[in-house]
Design a protein around this motif. Structure first.
Motif, PDB file in Angstrom:
ATOM      1  N   SER A 192      95.678  35.323  38.543  1.00 33.13           N
ATOM      2  CA  SER A 192      96.399  34.756  37.392  1.00 33.13           C
ATOM      3  C   SER A 192      97.788  35.348  37.149  1.00 33.13           C
ATOM      4  O   SER A 192      98.257  35.317  36.014  1.00 33.13           O
ATOM      5  CB  SER A 192      95.590  34.924  36.096  1.00 33.13           C
ATOM      6  OG  SER A 192      94.335  34.330  36.223  1.00 33.13           O
ATOM      7  N   SER A 219      94.238  32.549  33.542  1.00 33.36           N
ATOM      8  CA  SER A 219      92.785  32.695  33.674  1.00 33.36           C
ATOM      9  C   SER A 219      92.027  31.648  32.873  1.00 33.36           C
ATOM     10  O   SER A 219      90.863  31.386  33.150  1.00 33.36           O
ATOM     11  CB  SER A 219      92.369  34.091  33.214  1.00 33.36           C
ATOM     12  OG  SER A 219      92.667  34.250  31.846  1.00 33.36           O
ATOM     13  N   GLU A 240      88.665  32.963  37.910  1.00 34.32           N
ATOM     14  CA  GLU A 240      88.621  33.280  36.479  1.00 34.32           C
ATOM     15  C   GLU A 240      88.437  32.057  35.572  1.00 34.32           C
ATOM     16  O   GLU A 240      87.893  32.181  34.468  1.00 34.32           O
ATOM     17  CB  GLU A 240      89.910  34.015  36.055  1.00 34.32           C
ATOM     18  CG  GLU A 240      89.978  35.484  36.432  1.00 34.32           C
ATOM     19  CD  GLU A 240      90.636  35.730  37.789  1.00 34.32           C
ATOM     20  OE1 GLU A 240      90.476  34.883  38.702  1.00 34.32           O
ATOM     21  OE2 GLU A 240      91.296  36.778  37.945  1.00 34.32           O
TER      22      GLU A 240
END
Ligand code: OSB
Ligand code: MG
Length: 368
Positions: A192, A219, A240
């Protein structure tokens, strides 16, 4: 089964090599090991994969302890549970906290498979006898060192190499590695670290024949990932962003990814992981099993999960000796020529090593 007792052991295990991502470096792997006993005296183990700090998801060791102690353990104690799938319903009133849920769910799967005399792989419908493994390599201090660890991983037989990237450690590094290792299956994981403003980075990475780019953007995002995926040919893999089957469905419908990394802890347990696997299989989305620098118990669960048919890409389940001087299971997880044999015996296929567990334990607390 009826759960009579749960012990939470807090373990601290020194990593052989500190692991660096776009967020920072992990030197010691701390984890909660759950030891769950039912009324017949069968003992099952589960592992919480939450880290000490909330850099990967919002969960930490302390939030997991809080959830387990105040909510999850009281919910399972003295309840009649005939199948681990029932826990999804039992835990329904508790939002998220997936790693805490997964830790106790894993231990209950362990008890269940021992009592029904089957291997964990068999119990969830996994047929593969051996699984292909890749390796996730942390960011190194110099490019020379990065080349050296990639070279070693290839020589060790790993089936694909995952490189961690971050702004300033991306295109140039991948270009050099691709030139040095033109035919090695390679991928990048950004955890991310980028936004859509970095589109040029991804257009450059697109030239290196990477298997996929993992979690490039935020994320909690699936919208921008869909926009990015339209502009690059390398498949995006979500990590994520996926916490449930519902998340997977939405991401796939939006075209946010071409691949999904399934982690048991992140999605709340083996049952939900299997559901995501089944859905992806139906939709033609390949999956692979991610890693959280697990100790032996979590690693054993990952191996069983990976025996399912749509785990068609090598996972991050490297051998025990890549992470620790000594793991907490016997035998340790061994990778040979890039494969791990899936245990076919009753249970998770590895025994807890009590001496090693004792050595790493910082504290233990029992609930009954
Ligand atoms: O993003 O996949 C990730 C480790 C910790 C947290 C997140 C990630 C990772 C890894 C290592 O990539 C996987 C492993 O070797 O267990
Ligand atoms: Mg990842």
């Amino acid at each position: 089964m009826k759960i009579k007792e749960v012990t939470i052991h807090h373990l601290k295990m020194k990593l052989k090599n500190p692991f660096s991502t776009s967020f920072g470096t992990i030197v010691d792997k701390e984890l909660l090991l759950l030891e769950v006993t039912d009324e017949k005296g069968t003992v099952g183990f589960g592992e919480s994969v939450a880290f000490s700090a909330p850099w990967y998801t919002e969960e930490t060791l302390k939030t997991n302890r809080h959830m387990l102690e105040d909510f999850l353990i009281p919910l399972v104690l003295n309840k009649e549970i005939s199948h681990p799938d029932e826990l999804l319903e039992l835990f329904k009133g508790i939002r998220k906290n997936n790693m805490a849920k997964s830790a106790i769910e894993g231990a209950i799967w362990d008890i269940y498979v021992q009592q029904t005399h089957q291997s964990l792989a068999q119990a969830i419908g996994g047929n593969k006898k051996k699984i292909e493994v890749g390796i996730s390599l942390g960011i190194q201090e110099t490019i020379e060192k990065q080349i050296e660890v990639v070279d070693k991983a290839i020589k060790d037989g790993y089936k694909r190499i995952k490189l961690k990237i971050k702004p300033g450690w991306d295109v140039d590094v991948l270009r050099i590695l691709r030139e040095k290792f033109p035919d090695v299956p390679m991928m990048a994981d950004a955890n991310s670290a980028y936004t859509l403003k970095d589109i040029n980075v991804f257009k450059e990475l697109d030239k290196f024949n990477l298997m996929m780019i993992e979690q490039p953007l935020a994320s909690d995002d699936i919208i921008d990932h869909a926009i990015l995926q339209k502009q690059i040919k390398t498949p995006i893999c979500l990590d994520e962003s996926i916490h449930s089957l519902e998340d997977a469905r939405k991401a796939i419908e939006l075209g946010s990814c071409g691949v999904i990394n399934i982690k048991i802890g992140r999605v709340g347990g083996i049952t939900e992981a299997k559901r995501i696997h089944d859905y992806c299989e139906e939709k033609g989305i390949p999956v692979w099993c991610g890693g959280m620098l697990e100790a032996g118990i979590g690693r054993a669960h990952n191996i069983a999960l990976t025996s399912l048919s749509n785990f068609v890409l090598p996972g991050d389940t490297a051998g025990s000796n890549h992470y620790f001087d000594q793991d907490i299971i016997e035998p340790e997880v061994i990778v040979e020529d890039g494969y791990i044999n899936v245990p076919q015996v009753t249970g998770i296929g590895y025994k807890p090593n009590e001496e090693a567990i004792k050595k790493y334990t910082v504290s233990s607390k029992t609930y009954k």
